[in-house]
Each structure stands twice: as structure tokens, then as C-alpha cells.
Design a protein around this motif. Structure first.
Motif, short mmCIF file in Angstrom:
data_model
loop_
_atom_site.label_atom_id
_atom_site.label_comp_id
_atom_site.label_asym_id
_atom_site.label_seq_id
_atom_site.Cartn_x
_atom_site.Cartn_y
_atom_site.Cartn_z
N SER A 57 0.20 -1.30 0.38
CA SER A 57 -0.18 -0.19 0.47
C SER A 57 1.06 1.47 0.02
N ARG A 58 2.50 1.06 -0.14
CA ARG A 58 3.01 1.96 0.58
C ARG A 58 4.36 1.99 -0.08
N LYS A 59 4.82 2.73 -1.16
CA LYS A 59 5.17 2.56 -2.63
C LYS A 59 6.53 2.94 -2.29
N VAL A 60 8.02 2.98 -2.25
CA VAL A 60 8.67 3.20 -2.00
C VAL A 60 10.11 3.21 -3.08
N GLU A 61 11.24 4.15 -3.51
CA GLU A 61 12.54 4.66 -4.77
C GLU A 61 13.57 4.65 -4.33
N ILE A 62 14.73 3.68 -4.91
CA ILE A 62 15.71 3.99 -3.91
C ILE A 62 16.58 4.91 -4.54
N LYS A 63 16.99 5.98 -3.72
CA LYS A 63 17.62 6.77 -4.65
C LYS A 63 19.22 6.88 -4.08
N VAL A 64 20.30 7.36 -4.46
CA VAL A 64 21.81 7.55 -4.35
C VAL A 64 22.02 9.48 -3.45
N SER A 65 22.46 8.85 -2.42
CA SER A 65 22.79 10.04 -1.67
C SER A 65 23.91 10.45 -1.99
N ALA A 66 24.13 11.98 -1.31
CA ALA A 66 25.62 12.75 -1.02
C ALA A 66 26.52 11.42 -1.88
N ASP A 67 26.86 10.58 -0.52
CA ASP A 67 28.09 10.01 -0.39
C ASP A 67 27.92 8.57 -1.06
N GLY A 68 26.98 8.61 -1.65
CA GLY A 68 27.31 6.98 -2.51
C GLY A 68 26.27 6.22 -1.86
N SER A 69 25.88 6.25 -0.91
CA SER A 69 25.41 5.02 -0.05
C SER A 69 23.62 5.11 -0.83
N HIS A 70 22.78 4.58 -0.76
CA HIS A 70 21.35 4.46 -0.63
C HIS A 70 20.36 4.60 -0.16
N THR A 71 19.45 5.71 -0.62
CA THR A 71 18.43 5.92 0.71
C THR A 71 17.23 5.90 -0.07
N LEU A 72 15.87 5.79 0.65
CA LEU A 72 14.67 5.24 0.20
C LEU A 72 13.60 6.29 0.29
N PHE A 73 12.96 6.65 -0.97
CA PHE A 73 12.10 8.20 -1.06
C PHE A 73 10.96 7.00 -1.44
N VAL A 74 9.92 8.00 -0.29
CA VAL A 74 8.47 7.62 -0.02
C VAL A 74 7.97 8.44 -0.98
N PRO A 75 7.05 8.38 -2.11
CA PRO A 75 6.65 9.46 -2.63
C PRO A 75 5.50 10.32 -1.95
N GLU A 76 4.96 9.20 -1.44
CA GLU A 76 3.33 9.75 -0.88
C GLU A 76 3.55 10.51 0.24
N LEU A 77 4.37 10.44 1.01
CA LEU A 77 5.02 10.92 1.76
C LEU A 77 5.63 12.50 1.51
N ASP A 78 6.28 12.22 0.11
CA ASP A 78 7.76 13.16 -0.28
C ASP A 78 8.66 13.36 0.30
N GLU A 79 9.45 12.05 1.13
CA GLU A 79 10.57 12.42 2.34
C GLU A 79 11.19 11.35 2.54
N HIS A 80 12.71 11.27 2.82
CA HIS A 80 13.37 9.96 2.42
C HIS A 80 13.77 9.33 3.87
N TYR A 81 14.53 8.14 3.82
CA TYR A 81 14.41 7.20 4.70
C TYR A 81 15.80 8.34 5.75
N HIS A 82 16.41 8.24 4.27
CA HIS A 82 18.02 9.04 5.21
C HIS A 82 19.09 10.10 4.82
N SER A 83 19.23 11.16 5.17
CA SER A 83 19.51 12.34 4.83
C SER A 83 20.55 12.58 3.14
N VAL A 84 19.51 12.77 2.05
CA VAL A 84 19.92 12.91 0.99
C VAL A 84 21.75 13.60 0.94
#
Length: 225
Positions: free
Chosen positions: A10-37
Motif C-alpha cells: 500500500s506504500r511505494k518506495v524508490e531507491i535513491k543515491v545520497s551525496a556520499d554514494g550510499s543509498h536511501t529510499l524515497f516515499v513519494p506518498e510522503l515526499d520523504e526520504h528514509y535517510h539524509s540525501v
């Protein structure tokens, strides 16, 4: 990329690459990342591992994490365990699937990747050994309705931001956590908003501002005296 990231679709997430090269996840529904970009890996080290785990002098440590998310904080705790004996209790309302976690790039060596994979493959709702001296209990649960049966020495408060999850930053939540902590227990969080600091103080915490990770001026460390 495999889009089956969450067990609860029911909740979708997308993988993103943060500034130090490590991944974070993005929740479009909330417009929020799991970790700092600005750097997911570095943020976790700066906010939770260094000012909480490594700051704590106890050799036997019980840790509560509010928001297991990608598992990065639990993983870095294992990598920085040292001689500590750790019980790690992680709450997560929306677990990510193990096959999705395998796409994240936090591990820097094959042995680390095996550890990260095991972290996500361990069963939910039962305590299990992640590595010698490190017991992990993953709870698919909501902090608002869980009952704690042990006291904690450290709390990693890694909920989504107050603007996104205001119910997680109220006095009742921090009182519940305070009551579940041992004396001299430490809570750290990336959020340094004045209202959050005052709420922590209102329930009894002694709170200090610390320099924040990249992209944030300050963070908070609270201690139960």
C-alpha cells in the motif's frame, strides 16, 4: 530495479543515491526520504553510532530503534559493536522485503554484505543472533501501541520528520520512551527543532544540542538522569 520494496504494497518506495554514494529510499506518498540525501551512511554514523553507541561506556547494551527502515543503523551498530554485548530491538511498521534490501549498497566487503543480508532474512517477532554477542529482535509494530518488557540503554529515534509524522513527536511518545529507559540511558535523533527539544525536557530528559551531520546545523542527544 525490483519495485517490490515493501511487504505492505500500500506504500511505494524508490531507491535513491545520497551525496556520499550510499543509498536511501524515497516515499513519494510522503515526499520523504528514509535517510539524509546529504549522505545516508555518514548521517547514521554521525547521529546514532558516534554520539550514542560509541559514547556509551556500558559493556552490555540494550538498544531500541524507532524505525528499522533500511536496516542501516542496526547494520552499522554490528560493525561498530566492539566488545559490547548488544540486544537490539527494532520497530518497523512498514518492513522492506529481504530481496529488496539486497539491492542496497551499504556493505563495503563481501563479509559485510553477508551480515546485512542475514539482518534482513532473520525472522520477525522473535529474538535471533545476528552475530556473536548481538541479538536482534525485529518487531513489525507501531510505537504508539507496543508494550515494552525490558529497559533500554540507548534509543535511536529515527522516525520520519515531525512535519510528516507529527504523532511520533508528541509528549506521550517521549514519555513512553523515557519510562522504558534505564537511568543514564541515551536517546539521539537527527531532529533539533525547539519544540522537540522542549517536549523531551518536559518528560524529564536532559537534552543537549550537538553539531549535526552534513546539511543540518544541529542534532539532539537526550539523557535520562
Amino acid at each position: 530495479m525490483n519495485n517490490n520494496w515493501l511487504k505492505d504494497q500500500s506504500r511505494k518506495v524508490e531507491i535513491k543515491v545520497s551525496a556520499d554514494g550510499s543509498h536511501t529510499l524515497f516515499v513519494p506518498e510522503l515526499d520523504e526520504h528514509y535517510h539524509s540525501v546529504n549522505g545516508a551512511y555518514n548521517e547514521s554514523m554521525h547521529v546514532f553510532i558516534e554520539p550514542a553507541l560509541l559514547f556509551c561506556q556500558k559493556t552490555s547494551v540494550s538498544i531500541l530503534e524507532i524505525g528499522l527502515g533500511t536496516g542501516l543503523n542496526a547494520f552499522l551498530t554490528a560493525l561498530n559493536q566492539g566488545e559490547k554485548n548488544i540486544f537490539y530491538h527494532a520497530l518497523e511498521k512498514y518492513p522492506i522485503a529481504p530481496e529488496a534490501a539486497s539491492q542496497l549498497n551499504f556493505a563495503k566487503a563481501e563479509a559485510e554484505q553477508q551480515l546485512f543480508t542475514k539482518l534482513h532474512e532473520l525472522p520477525w517477532s522473535e529474538a535471533a543472533e545476528l552475530r556473536p554477542g548481538y541479538t536482534l529482535l525485529k518487531d513489525e509494530a507501531d510505537l504508539t501501541n507496543i508494550t515494552f518488557d525490558r529497559p533500554y540503554d540507548l534509543v535511536y529515534f529515527d522516525a520520519f520528520a515531525p512535519e510528516v509524522q507529527p504523532e511520533m513527536w508528541g509528549e506521550a511518545i517521549f514519555q513512553k520512551i523515557y519510562n522504558a529507559m534505564n537511568n543514564d540511558g541515551i536517546l539521539t535523533t537527527y531532529c533539533a527543532k525547539g519544540v522537540v527539544r522542549r517536549t523531551m525536557q518536559a518528560v524529564g530528559f536532559t537534552v543537549e544540542r550537538l553539531p549535526g551531520p552534513k546539511g543540518k546545523r544541529e542534532m539532539l542527544r537526550a539523557v535520562k538522569k
